[in-house]
Design a protein around this motif. Sequence first.
Motif, PDB file in Angstrom:
ATOM      1  N   UNK A 106       0.903  -1.209   0.104  1.00  0.00           N
ATOM      2  CA  UNK A 106      -0.007  -0.040   0.150  1.00  0.00           C
ATOM      3  C   UNK A 106       0.854   1.141  -0.081  1.00  0.00           C
ATOM      4  N   UNK A 107       1.678   1.325  -0.668  1.00  0.00           N
ATOM      5  CA  UNK A 107       2.583   2.323  -0.911  1.00  0.00           C
ATOM      6  C   UNK A 107       1.957   3.932  -1.188  1.00  0.00           C
ATOM      7  N   UNK A 108       0.936   3.922  -1.781  1.00  0.00           N
ATOM      8  CA  UNK A 108       0.040   4.995  -2.085  1.00  0.00           C
ATOM      9  C   UNK A 108      -0.972   5.264  -1.344  1.00  0.00           C
ATOM     10  N   UNK A 109      -0.728   4.649  -0.068  1.00  0.00           N
ATOM     11  CA  UNK A 109      -1.732   5.174   0.968  1.00  0.00           C
ATOM     12  C   UNK A 109      -1.528   6.380   1.774  1.00  0.00           C
ATOM     13  N   UNK A 110      -2.479   7.183   1.770  1.00  0.00           N
ATOM     14  CA  UNK A 110      -2.182   8.602   2.052  1.00  0.00           C
ATOM     15  C   UNK A 110      -1.151   9.423   1.716  1.00  0.00           C
ATOM     16  N   UNK A 111      -1.221  10.688   2.502  1.00  0.00           N
ATOM     17  CA  UNK A 111      -0.210  11.507   1.944  1.00  0.00           C
ATOM     18  C   UNK A 111       1.128  11.376   2.307  1.00  0.00           C
ATOM     19  N   UNK A 112       1.419  10.733   3.517  1.00  0.00           N
ATOM     20  CA  UNK A 112       2.867  10.585   3.937  1.00  0.00           C
ATOM     21  C   UNK A 112       3.056   9.170   4.182  1.00  0.00           C
ATOM     22  N   UNK A 113       4.303   8.695   4.053  1.00  0.00           N
ATOM     23  CA  UNK A 113       4.557   7.330   4.100  1.00  0.00           C
ATOM     24  C   UNK A 113       4.571   6.955   5.745  1.00  0.00           C
ATOM     25  N   UNK A 114       4.024   5.876   5.765  1.00  0.00           N
ATOM     26  CA  UNK A 114       4.290   4.975   6.939  1.00  0.00           C
ATOM     27  C   UNK A 114       5.231   3.885   7.081  1.00  0.00           C
ATOM     28  N   UNK A 115       6.018   3.956   7.974  1.00  0.00           N
ATOM     29  CA  UNK A 115       7.266   3.021   8.086  1.00  0.00           C
ATOM     30  C   UNK A 115       6.922   2.091   9.327  1.00  0.00           C
ATOM     31  N   UNK A 116       6.452   0.728   9.098  1.00  0.00           N
ATOM     32  CA  UNK A 116       6.356  -0.062  10.424  1.00  0.00           C
ATOM     33  C   UNK A 116       7.797  -0.912  10.524  1.00  0.00           C
ATOM     34  N   UNK A 117       8.250  -0.585  11.538  1.00  0.00           N
ATOM     35  CA  UNK A 117       9.548  -1.372  12.115  1.00  0.00           C
ATOM     36  C   UNK A 117       9.792  -0.884  13.542  1.00  0.00           C
ATOM     37  N   UNK A 132      17.961  13.738   2.948  1.00  0.00           N
ATOM     38  CA  UNK A 132      18.629  13.946   2.024  1.00  0.00           C
ATOM     39  C   UNK A 132      18.466  14.312   0.306  1.00  0.00           C
ATOM     40  N   UNK A 133      17.215  13.704   0.241  1.00  0.00           N
ATOM     41  CA  UNK A 133      16.472  13.857  -1.162  1.00  0.00           C
ATOM     42  C   UNK A 133      15.425  15.015  -1.353  1.00  0.00           C
ATOM     43  N   UNK A 134      15.456  15.850   0.009  1.00  0.00           N
ATOM     44  CA  UNK A 134      14.679  17.050   0.079  1.00  0.00           C
ATOM     45  C   UNK A 134      13.097  16.597  -0.087  1.00  0.00           C
ATOM     46  N   UNK A 135      12.607  15.746   0.114  1.00  0.00           N
ATOM     47  CA  UNK A 135      11.085  15.346  -0.264  1.00  0.00           C
ATOM     48  C   UNK A 135      10.324  15.933   0.875  1.00  0.00           C
ATOM     49  N   UNK A 136       9.102  16.633   0.390  1.00  0.00           N
ATOM     50  CA  UNK A 136       8.351  17.297   0.919  1.00  0.00           C
ATOM     51  C   UNK A 136       7.369  16.672   2.113  1.00  0.00           C
ATOM     52  N   UNK A 137       7.162  15.392   1.871  1.00  0.00           N
ATOM     53  CA  UNK A 137       5.958  14.638   2.702  1.00  0.00           C
ATOM     54  C   UNK A 137       6.702  14.345   4.197  1.00  0.00           C
ATOM     55  N   UNK A 138       5.887  14.106   5.207  1.00  0.00           N
ATOM     56  CA  UNK A 138       6.525  13.842   6.439  1.00  0.00           C
ATOM     57  C   UNK A 138       6.274  12.412   7.045  1.00  0.00           C
ATOM     58  N   UNK A 139       7.231  11.359   6.611  1.00  0.00           N
ATOM     59  CA  UNK A 139       7.135   9.963   6.948  1.00  0.00           C
ATOM     60  C   UNK A 139       6.990   9.705   8.382  1.00  0.00           C
ATOM     61  N   UNK A 140       6.213   8.984   8.710  1.00  0.00           N
ATOM     62  CA  UNK A 140       5.896   8.511  10.278  1.00  0.00           C
ATOM     63  C   UNK A 140       6.473   7.024  10.142  1.00  0.00           C
ATOM     64  N   UNK A 141       7.256   6.796  11.703  1.00  0.00           N
ATOM     65  CA  UNK A 141       7.538   5.655  11.831  1.00  0.00           C
ATOM     66  C   UNK A 141       6.344   5.274  12.700  1.00  0.00           C
ATOM     67  N   UNK A 142       6.216   3.954  12.608  1.00  0.00           N
ATOM     68  CA  UNK A 142       4.978   3.263  13.464  1.00  0.00           C
ATOM     69  C   UNK A 142       5.836   2.252  14.249  1.00  0.00           C
ATOM     70  N   UNK A 143       6.524   2.760  15.333  1.00  0.00           N
ATOM     71  CA  UNK A 143       7.412   1.645  16.035  1.00  0.00           C
ATOM     72  C   UNK A 143       6.689   0.553  16.545  1.00  0.00           C
ATOM     73  N   UNK A 144       6.715  -0.424  15.166  1.00  0.00           N
ATOM     74  CA  UNK A 144       5.966  -1.750  15.485  1.00  0.00           C
ATOM     75  C   UNK A 144       6.502  -2.696  14.547  1.00  0.00           C
ATOM     76  N   UNK A 145       6.439  -3.962  14.702  1.00  0.00           N
ATOM     77  CA  UNK A 145       6.922  -4.876  13.815  1.00  0.00           C
ATOM     78  C   UNK A 145       5.728  -5.088  12.466  1.00  0.00           C
ATOM     79  N   UNK A 146       6.500  -5.207  11.403  1.00  0.00           N
ATOM     80  CA  UNK A 146       5.491  -5.781  10.415  1.00  0.00           C
ATOM     81  C   UNK A 146       4.931  -7.141  10.644  1.00  0.00           C
ATOM     82  N   UNK A 147       3.654  -6.855  10.727  1.00  0.00           N
ATOM     83  CA  UNK A 147       2.922  -8.198  10.538  1.00  0.00           C
ATOM     84  C   UNK A 147       2.301  -8.756   9.399  1.00  0.00           C
TER      85      UNK A 147
END
Length: 171
Positions: A106-117, A132-147
Amino acid sequence: AAVRWIHGARTGNVAGTLPGASREEILFVAHADTKYNTPGANDNAASMICLLLLAQAMPAARPRRTVTFLATAAEERGYQGAKHYAAVRREKGTLGDIKVCINLDSLTYGPNLQIATRDEALARMILDVHRDLGLQSKPKVLHQDDTMDSAPFLAAGARTAARTLILRILC
């Protein structure tokens, strides 16, 4: 449409591997199935496209680490394809070679990337690439394991992250 699951029906994964200079392996995985009456482009056709583009963009030179691209079947039915692939690799004695598993879902879900790790170092690396790439979105780390599809590889000791920025950046 009439939709039904057929118990015991056979399906298959598709995998391609670029042998590296070492047996250490990076596994990129995306599931090829979807649920009926869901936005299939989001879950998970767009991620499959990114997986294929990444594989096609890999340089012809031998990478430092082995890189495998895996399209799984039956993710929507309990991650059966990923579990089967992990079992086959366990039987061959190569499951432990997978050091990092990046699950694309679901890489296209929502305006900001979610990273589950739960792997803070891996999360920092992904966020550093984003910065470093200067991307404008605000990724969110979901401090959880990928299930999802990376769960069998996490259980075998691989570092995992789901819905990651790396592929989104490359695609």
